[in-house]
Motif scaffolding. Sequence first.
Motif, PDB file in Angstrom:
ATOM      1  N   THR A  91      39.474  58.650  50.311  1.00 53.75           N
ATOM      2  CA  THR A  91      39.555  57.092  49.556  1.00 53.75           C
ATOM      3  C   THR A  91      40.020  58.064  47.665  1.00 53.75           C
ATOM      4  OG1 THR A  91      37.360  56.222  50.944  1.00 53.75           O
ATOM      5  CG2 THR A  91      37.167  56.420  48.272  1.00 53.75           C
ATOM      6  N   ARG A  92      39.428  59.675  48.032  1.00 51.96           N
ATOM      7  CA  ARG A  92      40.257  59.909  46.817  1.00 51.96           C
ATOM      8  C   ARG A  92      41.474  59.347  46.203  1.00 51.96           C
ATOM      9  NH1 ARG A  92      39.708  65.929  44.101  1.00 51.96           N
ATOM     10  NH2 ARG A  92      41.040  65.542  42.712  1.00 51.96           N
ATOM     11  N   ASP A  93      42.792  59.852  47.016  1.00 47.56           N
ATOM     12  CA  ASP A  93      43.935  59.420  46.695  1.00 47.56           C
ATOM     13  C   ASP A  93      44.304  57.912  47.149  1.00 47.56           C
ATOM     14  OD1 ASP A  93      44.541  62.060  47.765  1.00 47.56           O
ATOM     15  OD2 ASP A  93      45.048  61.528  49.875  1.00 47.56           O
ATOM     16  N   ARG A  94      43.540  57.265  47.476  1.00 50.53           N
ATOM     17  CA  ARG A  94      43.294  55.838  46.535  1.00 50.53           C
ATOM     18  C   ARG A  94      43.332  55.496  45.706  1.00 50.53           C
ATOM     19  NH1 ARG A  94      46.112  50.887  46.187  1.00 50.53           N
ATOM     20  NH2 ARG A  94      45.541  49.727  46.303  1.00 50.53           N
ATOM     21  N   LEU A  95      41.944  56.132  45.466  1.00 52.03           N
ATOM     22  CA  LEU A  95      41.709  55.648  43.814  1.00 52.03           C
ATOM     23  C   LEU A  95      42.621  55.823  43.039  1.00 52.03           C
ATOM     24  CD1 LEU A  95      39.365  55.026  41.834  1.00 52.03           C
ATOM     25  CD2 LEU A  95      38.445  57.157  42.321  1.00 52.03           C
ATOM     26  N   GLU A  96      43.188  57.629  42.920  1.00 52.98           N
ATOM     27  CA  GLU A  96      43.818  57.944  42.301  1.00 52.98           C
ATOM     28  C   GLU A  96      45.579  56.537  41.984  1.00 52.98           C
ATOM     29  OE1 GLU A  96      44.627  60.745  39.873  1.00 52.98           O
ATOM     30  OE2 GLU A  96      42.655  60.819  40.100  1.00 52.98           O
ATOM     31  N   GLU A  97      45.498  56.113  43.292  1.00 53.77           N
ATOM     32  CA  GLU A  97      47.104  55.326  43.087  1.00 53.77           C
ATOM     33  C   GLU A  97      46.582  54.639  42.145  1.00 53.77           C
ATOM     34  OE1 GLU A  97      49.381  54.536  46.523  1.00 53.77           O
ATOM     35  OE2 GLU A  97      47.561  53.149  47.049  1.00 53.77           O
ATOM     36  N   VAL A  98      45.118  53.910  42.426  1.00 51.88           N
ATOM     37  CA  VAL A  98      44.661  52.234  42.035  1.00 51.88           C
ATOM     38  C   VAL A  98      45.070  53.068  40.365  1.00 51.88           C
ATOM     39  CG1 VAL A  98      42.807  50.859  41.402  1.00 51.88           C
ATOM     40  CG2 VAL A  98      43.319  51.425  43.515  1.00 51.88           C
ATOM     41  N   GLY A  99      44.169  54.298  39.822  1.00 46.82           N
ATOM     42  CA  GLY A  99      44.262  54.786  38.628  1.00 46.82           C
ATOM     43  C   GLY A  99      46.016  54.866  38.280  1.00 46.82           C
ATOM     44  N   LYS A 100      46.416  55.319  38.878  1.00 46.68           N
ATOM     45  CA  LYS A 100      47.772  55.553  38.593  1.00 46.68           C
ATOM     46  C   LYS A 100      48.915  54.062  37.803  1.00 46.68           C
ATOM     47  CE  LYS A 100      48.947  59.982  39.722  1.00 46.68           C
ATOM     48  NZ  LYS A 100      49.034  60.948  41.194  1.00 46.68           N
ATOM     49  N   ASN A 101      49.028  53.655  38.940  1.00 45.50           N
ATOM     50  CA  ASN A 101      48.957  51.992  38.731  1.00 45.50           C
ATOM     51  C   ASN A 101      47.955  51.269  37.458  1.00 45.50           C
ATOM     52  OD1 ASN A 101      48.750  49.295  38.954  1.00 45.50           O
ATOM     53  ND2 ASN A 101      48.945  49.061  40.871  1.00 45.50           N
ATOM     54  N   ILE A 102      46.957  51.316  37.123  1.00 43.44           N
ATOM     55  CA  ILE A 102      46.292  51.328  35.830  1.00 43.44           C
ATOM     56  C   ILE A 102      47.322  51.195  34.575  1.00 43.44           C
ATOM     57  CG2 ILE A 102      44.963  50.937  34.638  1.00 43.44           C
ATOM     58  CD1 ILE A 102      42.810  50.642  36.571  1.00 43.44           C
ATOM     59  N   ASP A 103      47.715  52.573  35.010  1.00 47.21           N
ATOM     60  CA  ASP A 103      48.108  53.292  34.110  1.00 47.21           C
ATOM     61  C   ASP A 103      49.662  52.882  33.666  1.00 47.21           C
ATOM     62  OD1 ASP A 103      46.100  55.311  33.461  1.00 47.21           O
ATOM     63  OD2 ASP A 103      46.641  56.507  34.255  1.00 47.21           O
TER      64      ASP A 103
END
Lengths: 263, 435
Positions: free
Chosen positions: B332-344
Amino acid sequence: MSELLKVPTMAEFMAAGKQPEVLFWVGCAGSFDDRAKKITKAFVKLLNKANVEFAVLGTEESCTGDPAKRSGNEFLFQMQAVTNIEVMNAYEIKKIVTACPHCFNTIKNEYPELGGNYEVMHHTQFLKSLLAEGRLTIEGGQYKGKRITFHDPCYLGRANQVYEAPRDLIRKLDAELVEMKSCKSRGLCCGAGGAQMFKEPEKGNKDVNIERTEQALETKPQIIAAGCPFCNTMMTDGVKNKEKENDIAVMDIAELIANAQDL
Amino acid sequence: MDYLPQILFAIALVAGIGYFARNVKKLMRNIKLGRDVDVSDNKSQRWKNMTMIALGQSKMVKRPIAGLLHVIVYVGFVVINIEVLEIIIDGLTGKHRIFSSAGAIYGFLIGTFEILAVLVFVSVIVFWLRRNVIKLKRFLSSEMKGWPKSDGNMILYFEMVLMTLFLVMNATDLKFQAMDSGNIISQHITPWFSNFSGHSIHLIERTAWWLHILGILIFLNYLYFSKHLHILLAFPNTYYGKLTPKGQFENNEAVTKEVKMMMDPNVDPFAAPPEDAEAAVPAKFGASDVKDLSWVNLLNAYTCTECGRCTSECPANQTGKKLSPRKIMMDTRDRLEEVGKNIDANKGEFKDDGKQLLGDYITNEELWACTSCNACVEACPVSIDPLNIIMQMRQYLVMEQSAAPMELNNMMTNIENNGAPWPYNQMDRLNWKDE
């Protein structure tokens, strides 16, 4: 035998213009599973013995929806819940006792938000209260001095913090209560919860009930006591798998108490 | 006077804290990507939980060895950091050991820090041995390969180095040693440097002092990228932890609305949908990606320090199934980080990357292995609830994809048709009485 059992229904109470003291929620396992039906009958014998004015819903009872919800079918769960609540509210049910921790948990915790507010007790809690009120007496009988280990049902123990009621009852039998290495809040699941009862387990190197049975056998018990029809099935299968069924009985607490009184 | 060290110090401090603040903002933004849930109730119980579980470490000590070692490191960390205050004031003002004028109290404090530093050092060594030599099973699972393993060790190295620097800094501070108050441990280290000239010893002291504070700033910024975030997030996480009985799973409100409507005989099925119908119907039932989960689930994921107590208590995991509650949180954290980087990377907008938590991270096989027994929830020392995520994802599988195992579909059909999970007629429900 059967004529000895008094099992009035809510409809009969209603027709007589009376309200029972408590509704006995039998549950699907208690109604249909051959092993669990014996638990149901043992509990009814105790209710009769203690002169408890109880009633069952009979054909008006339906699955609480627990296995549907835990499978992910929230819609089916809520349909079941709302239907059951409608029936129980129409009968103005206040207090419920059940021998199934899954029914216990669902009705106690998940029904209130949907309009079903009742005082819900597990049958071990109810029996304990009968004892405290002096309506039922327990003698050790055939279980005096027997080594009994209690397997905590997840939905009674961890889920609802009921650890002592079943243990108190075992102690009342003058039996030797022995604990498994994982017990109470760290009790290991029997493997049936979360709708696993109704499906093959995922690939692994062992079945959960075998692991749990091994833990139970480590205590060298004469009896494995359970408080849940599904745990009962899983532990019975586990004991059979270990070819110990002639030495070790898997029994519900209600059965132990009923047998001890020769009911 | 030479102001250069003070200027450098101020720059390091601002850069260290600034970069950390930037990442905290990002962290909060990511957590807020989750579905909103109301956790504003029962404040007094929540404060109590936080005090007992996070501050008081009540659940850590359920496992006595790891618990005791953890309490030492935790207390050491909190207490020794009082020293950081002095270091910062010294660094900015160019003074040296500004609090030392407090005399005996100062000696007592530093003495306490020194003892704790040694205890922390020893505990951290034991932690390292548990991970790398004794090889406890819960640190060897498949999800612990690669970064999670090196992350765990890196944190331990950080702590070893920081504690060493602290003691060396004190041992080589000849003025402090001359005070002979509070140098309980460091006085035994000072002789190691007896062959050095006064100038060299001073140089070593300055180096240790600088590396110590720079190390702390680097460690602070390491947190965001590490499982070690728990030292901060354990507090809010235990505050927002579940208060209802563990067996109580939340009822999906959107479903409640639909069911109520179906049961209401007065509803006109042909009526025009109300104005806010769009808002009332959720985009989907259950969760297939991190944005479907609640923000508390996402806070849980960032809080997880991968200790694996959940997984070691999990009946499915113990019997060789693929499910590991810890992996659910890490995914869940890894995917959330991935989504966060995508947004950045896309100027604040999430661009569909064709991936999601379900399938790309967590498999159906893992989800279906869960017995919903709550052992993982009970085991977590910081009130993380992996079961809640598993159940939301099962809900998606069943309600959106009809992807339940066949036997479960049969069970549910039985409930629908005859009110029991088995194919028995509801009219036979009371037959047991006469059998």
